[in-house]
Write an enzyme that holds these catalytic residues in place. Sequence first.
Site, mmCIF file in Angstrom:
data_model
loop_
_atom_site.group_PDB
_atom_site.id
_atom_site.type_symbol
_atom_site.label_atom_id
_atom_site.label_comp_id
_atom_site.label_asym_id
_atom_site.label_seq_id
_atom_site.Cartn_x
_atom_site.Cartn_y
_atom_site.Cartn_z
ATOM 1 C CB ALA A 72 -2.203 -4.621 -3.537
ATOM 2 C CB THR A 73 -6.667 -6.313 -0.721
ATOM 3 O OG1 THR A 73 -6.822 -4.728 -1.514
ATOM 4 C CG2 THR A 73 -7.654 -6.227 0.398
ATOM 5 C CG ASN A 159 -2.126 5.475 -1.821
ATOM 6 O OD1 ASN A 159 -1.701 5.174 -0.851
ATOM 7 N ND2 ASN A 159 -3.734 5.641 -1.886
ATOM 8 C CD GLN A 187 -0.512 3.529 -6.328
ATOM 9 O OE1 GLN A 187 -0.229 4.485 -7.073
ATOM 10 N NE2 GLN A 187 -1.895 3.398 -6.182
ATOM 11 C CB SER A 207 -2.142 -3.993 -7.147
ATOM 12 O OG SER A 207 -3.755 -4.394 -8.245
ATOM 13 C CG HIS A 209 -5.861 -3.071 -10.434
ATOM 14 N ND1 HIS A 209 -6.158 -1.639 -10.359
ATOM 15 C CD2 HIS A 209 -5.940 -3.301 -9.454
ATOM 16 C CE1 HIS A 209 -6.605 -1.793 -9.145
ATOM 17 N NE2 HIS A 209 -6.321 -2.449 -8.398
ATOM 18 C CB THR A 245 -8.806 -23.413 -9.367
ATOM 19 O OG1 THR A 245 -9.362 -24.396 -8.975
ATOM 20 C CG2 THR A 245 -8.406 -23.221 -11.198
ATOM 21 C CB CYS A 333 -9.962 2.635 -1.425
ATOM 22 S SG CYS A 333 -8.294 2.083 -2.825
#
Length: 394
Positions: A72-73, A159, A187, A207, A209, A245, A333
């Site tokens: 997502a970043t 978040n 989120q 994202s 994860h 790739t 973070c």
Amino acid sequence: MLAYLDHHATTPCDPAVVAAMAPWWGEQFANPASRLYRPALEAAAAIEAAAAELHQGLAAPSGAQVVFTSGATEANNLALKGLAEAALSSGNPRRRLVSVVSEHHAVLDVLRYLERHGFALTLLPIDAQGLLNPADLQAALDPGAGGPVLAVSVMAANNEIGTIAPLAQLAPLVHAAGALLHVDGAQAVGHIPLAMEAWGIDLLSLSGHKLYGPKGIGALLVAPGVQVAPQLQGGGQQGGLRPGTLPVPLIVGLAAALKQALADREGRALRLAALRDQLWTGLQALGGLTLNGPPPGPQRLPHNLSVTAGGVDGTRLHQLLRRQIAVSSGSACSQGSASHVLAALGRTRAEAAATVRFGLGRSTTAQQVEQALRAMADALDQASNRSAASRPER
Ligand SMILES: *Cc1c(COP(=O)(O)O)cnc(C)c1O
């Protein structure tokens, strides 16, 4: 055993997702861009199927592009820098960006970067529950407020404090002003209902994860007709918008995770909301805790709870908790700096440090919630006894 209650920081990659990825690491290793032999074509087909899964799962408008990123970043960087650069090079005169003080750093820091490079930035305030007032957005969108707005970026769900933004209500305001709506859905996707086209979202970041998929993969969905300039140059993959790739196993995993998360979303949300309510009821009985964000209900993520222990030494509190439960003291973070989200709610630095964010998830059990309540009771007793005498009664 440590109870993992930090699912906003990351989620475990589901075993079914790991299984779906497995063949693509070894036997099926071909580069999907090498179109001359069968294994490569199979890899390319797997990428196409994954993109279709995202397109359908997020109810994207027909013709929307699915751009795979590292997370997502990167998706937020591509969306916001890409829009800004495309506007500069196409002669589009819009030079203002609007967002909200409680956004993730992966949006705020990108916007501040663009501010240093000539774009004007307006950050809207939040109320005591973390909600943006649509009237403030309306006012910021007025060209008289400093020129025409290029884009508005609003996260779907916060978040830290779990606030859910009324996106379907905001998009018409954004579009009436001729601006574009970017949504950081990290989120929200796989956790609450989200429909890109129906809600008028022009660019959507997500994202892997955060929804029981692998780390290192995410996506940006771009509505048709939205001009985004690539932020990497290279081999022309993904229509040149994000060359490099493609990580076939991660992309297959992202799609499998999304499919599974959407399939069990409703049931999971109901189950976790009930566990979250059990947690909140138990915490209220301990006394001295203030809820951050909206009360449990439709404006809050079902699996989120954030509480502040007033007058308690936060460092000590978290030292005690970490033996029993994995939780966060704010944003994972922010590396020790006080949370800007809690500050926007009026919490002091000390209060932010004494804040506990719970993020429940697919594997959370009622026993773990009981374990968390015992850990909180013990830690609050001990942290309170050792901190200043000026503290309120518990
Ligand atoms: C985790 C998170 C991000 C960053 O996502 P990565 O995939 O880890 O880069 C961005 N925005 C929000 C709201 C998040 O929760």
